[in-house]
Design a protein around this motif. Structure first.
Motif, mmCIF file in Angstrom:
data_model
loop_
_atom_site.group_PDB
_atom_site.id
_atom_site.type_symbol
_atom_site.label_atom_id
_atom_site.label_comp_id
_atom_site.label_asym_id
_atom_site.label_seq_id
_atom_site.Cartn_x
_atom_site.Cartn_y
_atom_site.Cartn_z
ATOM 1 N N PRO A 47 0.773 -1.242 0.000
ATOM 2 C CA PRO A 47 0.000 0.000 0.000
ATOM 3 C C PRO A 47 0.806 1.296 0.000
ATOM 4 C CG PRO A 47 -0.980 -1.565 1.504
ATOM 5 C CD PRO A 47 0.339 -2.142 1.083
ATOM 6 N N GLY A 48 1.928 1.367 0.739
ATOM 7 C CA GLY A 48 2.585 2.661 0.807
ATOM 8 C C GLY A 48 4.018 2.644 1.271
ATOM 9 N N ASP A 49 4.826 3.513 0.673
ATOM 10 C CA ASP A 49 6.216 3.688 1.085
ATOM 11 C C ASP A 49 6.288 4.179 2.517
ATOM 12 O OD1 ASP A 49 7.080 3.019 -1.483
ATOM 13 O OD2 ASP A 49 7.294 5.105 -2.125
ATOM 14 N N ASP A 50 7.238 3.619 3.247
ATOM 15 C CA ASP A 50 7.599 4.077 4.585
ATOM 16 C C ASP A 50 6.458 3.997 5.598
ATOM 17 O OD1 ASP A 50 9.967 4.579 5.809
ATOM 18 O OD2 ASP A 50 9.908 6.741 5.565
ATOM 19 N N THR A 51 5.524 3.085 5.371
ATOM 20 C CA THR A 51 4.511 2.792 6.388
ATOM 21 C C THR A 51 4.995 1.571 7.167
ATOM 22 O OG1 THR A 51 3.253 1.431 4.851
ATOM 23 C CG2 THR A 51 2.640 3.765 4.992
ATOM 24 N N ALA A 52 4.477 1.363 8.348
ATOM 25 C CA ALA A 52 5.041 0.368 9.264
ATOM 26 C C ALA A 52 5.109 -1.045 8.668
ATOM 27 C CB ALA A 52 4.255 0.358 10.574
#
Length: 160
Positions: A47-52
């Motif tokens: 889903p997303g860069d630099d998410t946990a």
């Protein structure tokens, strides 16, 4: 939402812009799935860069990178963020696989993992050397992911 492709069906082809780090230099280039014929490909949609959870997932794949390359497998991380975001993410965490920018959701839609708007389900697809989909996992809730051991076991089943 479209349906995910069936196991045993040809994997939907796509070309997306990508960034990968090579000795500290960011290399940006378009990557095409069908151009990888001759070796298996792991498509890791996140889903997303630099998410946990995404960071934990991609860092684990990067740490286990040799386990994939020893099986002659290619690993691609794919998400809707652009190349600048991907480059920052790769540099911050030392990611070794190319990160592909699916900003228009072309691959997300063809693999049936969109959730409306810009959201997508965390998913991993394994495509064999002939371009056929051989394994998939699509998360209902994106808080977990399939680890290196699971993916490499599936690759070994292909004779990789």
């Amino acid at each position: 939402m479209s349906k995910t492709p069936d196991i045993g069906a040809p994997a939907p082809d796509f070309t997306l812009d990508a960034v990968r780090l090579s000795e500290g230099t960011a290399i940006r280039e378009p990557l095409t799935l069908s151009a990888q014929r001759g070796r298996p490909v792991v498509l890791a949609f996140y889903p997303g860069d630099d998410t946990a959870v995404c960071t934990k997932q991609l860092c684990s794949y990067s740490s286990g990178f040799e386990q994939f390359t020893d099986l002659d497998a290619v690993v691609w991380g794919i998400s809707p963020q652009g190349l600048d975001s991907h480059e920052r993410f790769a540099r911050k965490h030392g990611l070794r696989m190319p990160l592909l920018a699916d900003t228009e959701h072309r691959a997300v839609d063809s693999y049936g993992i969109g959730m409306g708007g810009k959201a997508l389900r965390r998913a991993v697809f394994i495509v064999d050397a002939e371009g056929v989909l051989r394994w998939k996992h699509v998360a209902l809730v994106g808080l977990t992911y399939r680890g290196v051991d699971t993916l490499t076991a599936q690759l070994r089943l292909l004779g990789a």
